[in-house]
Structures are given as C-alpha cells and as structure tokens.
Motif scaffolding. Structure first.
Motif: not given
Length: 284
Positions: A129-145, A273-279
């Motif tokens: 959340c960082g400096l966000n005043p509360g929980p992040l919204q459960g809509k829209g896009e976010y970076p994996a990092n 099995r195997g692996s993947f990256s999340l962006f």
C-alpha cells in the motif's frame, strides 16, 4: 546507548516531546528505535519498527499461521535496511528498503503506515500500500513488483553482496540496467521471475468486496495450477499450460475469485512443472 547495539544508518526524530533514535540493528533486517526525554542521553530500547522479512510479527496465513515469524520463516529474502520515521497530517510512516535481484545491495524503497500510541511505536507489517490511506482498490491494474511477500518451497535466505543462486526460488528483477533518474527518462520494467513449484507471491491489502476475477500477465513455460488465496481461505484457482513464444508477448491467466473482504491480502501460489514470470495483474 546501554542495552542495545546498533549497526549503522541512524537518525534522530522528535515526536510528542520525546526523542526517537532510529537505527539499523545488528540483526540488519530490521529498523529499531530507542527513546529518551533528552537528545543526547538517557535512551532506552523501544521496539522494532519494521523488518524486511516481517520477522517478529504473527503470521496471517500458511503453515505458520498464528506463530511469530523467525528468520527461518521470513516472508522475503532478508538483507540490510535503512530508513527513518516521519509524521504527515497526524499519521506516522516508516521508510525502509527491501531487497531485489537476489543480493543485498539491490534495494526497493518502501513506506508503511505505522501505529504510534502513548509515545510508543508498534512494529509495522510490510504491505503493497505504501502511502495509500487504506487498502488498494480491487479493480484496475497493478505492477507485479509491489509484492510484499515473496518466497519459494526452499524458503528464504539472508542475502549477501553475492547474488543468491536463482534455482528453485522466485525473485524480483528487471529488464535493463539500474535506473538513474538524472540520466534515464524511463525506469526499466521490474517483475517477479522464476515462479516455480511451491512459490508464493503476496500482496497486501485490497478491497475485494466487489471483485470477481484477477488476471495475471505472465511469460514462461509451465504446466500446473495457480491458486489465489486470501487471509483465511482459497479465493480461486485455475490450471495453466504455458509455452514460451518467440515474440515474447504476455499471456493472460484469468482466475475467477469470490469471498474477498474489505481488507484482503492475496497470495498467488503455483504448483507444477516449469516456471514463469509475473509482470502485472489486474482485477475485475
């Protein structure tokens, strides 16, 4: 001061008439503080402010749920951390860093809200959340990092200046060289790499009361099952079969979810099995 040893990167702050000496302890993964009525003497140990493995906090989920986390059950590869405290409009925040790229000298700057009552700070949990005043919204896009928990079947490790071997563990990395804001226009894309069998990527917290699905943007070669967990229960799951492509385009994995709350963590778990990256990931 007597009673505790500090390592480096100290600072002195004043809150509510008292002086707070903030420092990176000899444990290295944690910021701590000592408190006094005077700026030059009389300091006594206060509390851990934050640990970049959430060591010292009670686990919210998984096999360790209800138990205090130790170095053996940390939720991130740990390393050194530096930072301090600030008050903004009556809310206190702790600034610190956690590690990327499998070594101690690669760092991601972070901030968390921290509880301050009766001249005492209480250890903050790592979140997305960082400096966000509360929980992040459960809509829209976010970076994996923005993940705040990241570990594999082999658990975590205290990182040194030499890169941890990449086998069997997920880790944050990036395309391109380190970002220099004075020279570069755009930062390189940072993402979670090598999500393999038993990996967990955690994000806290979201308002999922009206969320019906989460879509993961990934690349890799993997066959298995992706599960999305909340604080108390499995929210959704799907089978996947990924194949690497020459054009390196993203593959979207959609996971229907239900049962999310107003202040819900999500833990993305992979078995197979195997692996993947999340962006990136997004909610609908």
């Amino acid at each position: 001061y007597e009673g505790h040893e500090f390592l480096e990167a100290s600072s002195l702050r004043k809150f509510a008439g008292k002086y707070y000496f903030i420092y990176s302890s000899l444990q290295s993964h944690e910021l701590c503080y000592a408190v006094s009525d005077k700026p030059t003497e009389g300091f006594s140990f206060g509390e851990t402010l934050i640990s970049n493995g959430d060591i010292g906090l009670v686990a919210e989920e998984g096999p360790q749920k209800g138990k205090v986390r130790t170095i053996e059950t940390a939720v991130n590869d740990t390393g050194n951390t530096h930072g301090s405290l600030i008050e903004i409009n009556g809310q206190h925040y702790v600034f610190y860093h956690r590690q990327t790229n499998r070594k101690q000298s690669c760092r991601q700057a972070c901030a968390e809200k921290i509880r301050f009552e009766n001249n005492k700070f209480y250890q903050a949990s790592m979140t997305s959340c960082g400096l966000n005043p509360g929980p992040l919204q459960g809509k829209g896009e976010y970076p994996a990092n923005i993940c705040c928990n990241l570990y594999g079947k082999k658990g975590t490790k205290f990182l040194s200046m030499i890169k941890r071997l990449p086998f069997g563990v997920p880790y944050l990395t990036q395309t391109g060289a380190d970002f220099n804001p004075e020279v570069d226009k755009d930062a390189p894309t940072q993402y979670v790499k090598n999500i393999c069998d038993g990996s967990v990527v955690g994000y806290k917290y979201f308002d999922l009361t009206h969320t019906s699905s989460v879509t993961l943007k990934v690349k890799g070669s993997a066959t298995g099952r992706v599960e999305v967990w909340g604080k108390e229960a499995l929210l959704g799951q799907t089978d996947i079969q990924l194949k690497s492509s020459q054009d390196e385009t993203d593959t979207a994995i959609s996971v229907p979810i239900k049962g999310g709350s107003l202040n819900e963590p999500i833990y993305i778990k992979y078995f197979g099995r195997g692996s993947f990256s999340l962006f990136r990931f997004s909610f609908e």
